[in-house]
Design an enzyme around this catalytic site. Structure first.
Site, PDB file in Angstrom:
ATOM      1  N   GLY A 115       0.813  -1.210   0.000  1.00  0.00           N
ATOM      2  CA  GLY A 115       0.000   0.000   0.000  1.00  0.00           C
ATOM      3  C   GLY A 115       0.843   1.254   0.000  1.00  0.00           C
ATOM      4  O   GLY A 115       0.564   2.195   0.747  1.00  0.00           O
TER       5      GLY A 115
ATOM      6  N   ARG B  60       0.752   5.779  -2.339  1.00  0.00           N
ATOM      7  CA  ARG B  60       0.350   7.126  -1.920  1.00  0.00           C
ATOM      8  C   ARG B  60       0.349   7.200  -0.398  1.00  0.00           C
ATOM      9  O   ARG B  60       0.555   6.221   0.308  1.00  0.00           O
ATOM     10  CB  ARG B  60      -1.051   7.460  -2.446  1.00  0.00           C
ATOM     11  CG  ARG B  60      -2.141   6.512  -1.936  1.00  0.00           C
ATOM     12  CD  ARG B  60      -3.523   7.027  -2.327  1.00  0.00           C
ATOM     13  NE  ARG B  60      -3.743   6.883  -3.748  1.00  0.00           N
ATOM     14  CZ  ARG B  60      -4.266   5.802  -4.312  1.00  0.00           C
ATOM     15  NH1 ARG B  60      -4.614   4.766  -3.558  1.00  0.00           N
ATOM     16  NH2 ARG B  60      -4.446   5.729  -5.596  1.00  0.00           N
TER      17      ARG B  60
ATOM     18  N   ASP C 170      -2.964  -7.347  -5.336  1.00  0.00           N
ATOM     19  CA  ASP C 170      -3.939  -7.279  -4.255  1.00  0.00           C
ATOM     20  C   ASP C 170      -3.400  -8.136  -3.111  1.00  0.00           C
ATOM     21  O   ASP C 170      -3.380  -9.365  -3.208  1.00  0.00           O
ATOM     22  CB  ASP C 170      -5.286  -7.815  -4.740  1.00  0.00           C
ATOM     23  CG  ASP C 170      -6.351  -7.848  -3.649  1.00  0.00           C
ATOM     24  OD1 ASP C 170      -6.032  -7.543  -2.477  1.00  0.00           O
ATOM     25  OD2 ASP C 170      -7.499  -8.225  -3.970  1.00  0.00           O
TER      26      ASP C 170
ATOM     27  N   SER D  23      -2.691   1.213  14.513  1.00  0.00           N
ATOM     28  CA  SER D  23      -3.318   2.516  14.722  1.00  0.00           C
ATOM     29  C   SER D  23      -3.641   2.711  16.193  1.00  0.00           C
ATOM     30  O   SER D  23      -3.878   1.736  16.916  1.00  0.00           O
ATOM     31  CB  SER D  23      -4.609   2.620  13.899  1.00  0.00           C
ATOM     32  OG  SER D  23      -5.348   3.771  14.241  1.00  0.00           O
TER      33      SER D  23
ATOM     34  N   TYR E 110     -13.183  -1.480  12.207  1.00  0.00           N
ATOM     35  CA  TYR E 110     -11.785  -1.081  12.011  1.00  0.00           C
ATOM     36  C   TYR E 110     -10.988  -1.273  13.293  1.00  0.00           C
ATOM     37  O   TYR E 110      -9.891  -1.857  13.279  1.00  0.00           O
ATOM     38  CB  TYR E 110     -11.745   0.368  11.546  1.00  0.00           C
ATOM     39  CG  TYR E 110     -10.365   0.944  11.348  1.00  0.00           C
ATOM     40  CD1 TYR E 110      -9.561   0.511  10.302  1.00  0.00           C
ATOM     41  CD2 TYR E 110      -9.883   1.945  12.178  1.00  0.00           C
ATOM     42  CE1 TYR E 110      -8.297   1.057  10.100  1.00  0.00           C
ATOM     43  CE2 TYR E 110      -8.624   2.496  11.984  1.00  0.00           C
ATOM     44  CZ  TYR E 110      -7.835   2.051  10.947  1.00  0.00           C
ATOM     45  OH  TYR E 110      -6.587   2.585  10.749  1.00  0.00           O
ATOM     46  N   ALA E 111     -11.522  -0.794  14.410  1.00  0.00           N
ATOM     47  CA  ALA E 111     -10.807  -0.907  15.682  1.00  0.00           C
ATOM     48  C   ALA E 111     -10.613  -2.371  16.078  1.00  0.00           C
ATOM     49  O   ALA E 111      -9.557  -2.753  16.596  1.00  0.00           O
ATOM     50  CB  ALA E 111     -11.565  -0.154  16.774  1.00  0.00           C
TER      51      ALA E 111
ATOM     52  N   ALA F 237     -10.372  -5.008  14.067  1.00  0.00           N
ATOM     53  CA  ALA F 237      -9.355  -5.615  13.209  1.00  0.00           C
ATOM     54  C   ALA F 237      -7.958  -5.135  13.576  1.00  0.00           C
ATOM     55  O   ALA F 237      -6.986  -5.910  13.548  1.00  0.00           O
ATOM     56  CB  ALA F 237      -9.658  -5.306  11.747  1.00  0.00           C
ATOM     57  N   LYS F 238      -7.831  -3.867  13.932  1.00  0.00           N
ATOM     58  CA  LYS F 238      -6.525  -3.341  14.331  1.00  0.00           C
ATOM     59  C   LYS F 238      -6.061  -3.990  15.635  1.00  0.00           C
ATOM     60  O   LYS F 238      -4.875  -4.294  15.808  1.00  0.00           O
ATOM     61  CB  LYS F 238      -6.582  -1.821  14.466  1.00  0.00           C
ATOM     62  CG  LYS F 238      -6.522  -1.074  13.147  1.00  0.00           C
ATOM     63  CD  LYS F 238      -5.209  -1.325  12.430  1.00  0.00           C
ATOM     64  CE  LYS F 238      -5.052  -0.486  11.186  1.00  0.00           C
ATOM     65  NZ  LYS F 238      -3.791  -0.787  10.462  1.00  0.00           N
TER      66      LYS F 238
END
Length: 245
Positions: free
Chosen positions: A8, A11, A59, A139, A152-153, A155-156
């Site tokens: 990733g 960018r 991917d 994160s 999201y939280a 999985a992090k």
């Protein structure tokens, strides 16, 4: 210095990490999706600065694509000695009542499935050489989950556990596994954050400023270095002291 694969990295934060590792002397494999218009330009930017880099479209949530990616990087640049797990996908704000299991699986694909696939692909070579560096980008939300980001939280948080488990098991092979956890770092996807939200965040940061991609890249650079060989299973918060509050 060896070869660093940064997933990733076409960018945003990943691109800055790739540029930093190239300045450190690594040949950098820049990664993005096949339809990513920024992928080639990201690699060319490293070359323009005098570094070694090449673009690799893949991917990293797909098993076959990951195997082909690692084979292609090894054939062109050499054996991978540093893996930076940075790739991410959409992170929508969704109320808990609307978050179903597929939404969780979508986040787990990037933050658990992808690291597992990548790790399995690079580990044979790292073990054979008795050397490797794996750096996760997680994160602060694993510790401070905001409303609307439960998938999201979650999985992090799982990614944090994965990194620590791998660190324990791989240490005897000369492979370190560490994590860098950025706080609020404005990159492209944060460009439209309202000023009030920025101000509220700054009120919690003793350092008195927002983080930058370069701050995060510096932490990754350390974990990727030979000098960090006796450090594994650690998680470095790059948040200006926000976690102290």
């Amino acid at each position: 210095m060896g070869v660093a694969l940064v997933t990733g990295s076409s960018r945003g934060l990943g691109r800055t990490i790739a540029r930093r590792l190239a300045r450190d002397g690594f040949a950098v494999a820049v990664n993005g999706l096949h339809d990513d218009p920024d992928l080639k330009a990201a690699a060319e930017a490293v070359l323009a600065e005098g570094g070694r880099a090449a673009a690799f479209a893949a991917d990293v949530t797909d098993r076959r694509a990951v195997g082909e990616l690692v084979d292609a990087v090894t054939a062109l640049l050499g054996p991978i000695s540093v893996l930076v797990v940075n790739a991410t996908g959409p992170q929508p704000d969704v109320p808990l009542s609307d978050v179903d299991w597929p939404a969780h699986l979508g986040q787990l694909d990037f933050f658990v499935r992808s690291p597992v696939l990548l790790g399995h692909a690079v580990l044979p070579g790292m073990r054979a050489r008795g050397y490797g560096r794996i750096v996760h980008i997680d994160s602060e939300v694993a510790d401070r989950p905001p409303p609307g980001r439960s998938a999201y939280a979650t999985a992090k948080a799982a990614q944090v556990g994965l990194a620590r488990a791998w660190a324990r098991e791989l240490a005897p092979d000369g492979i370190t596994v560490n994590s860098v956890a950025p706080g609020f770092v404005p990159v492209e996807r944060h460009a439209d954050v309202p000023e009030a939200e920025r101000a509220a965040y700054l009120a919690d940061v003793p350092a008195g400023r927002l983080g930058t991609p370069e701050d995060v890249a510096a932490a990754v650079s350390f974990f990727a270095s030979e000098g960090a060989g006796f450090i594994t299973g650690q998680r470095l918060l790059v948040d200006g002291g926000r976690a102290l509050g």
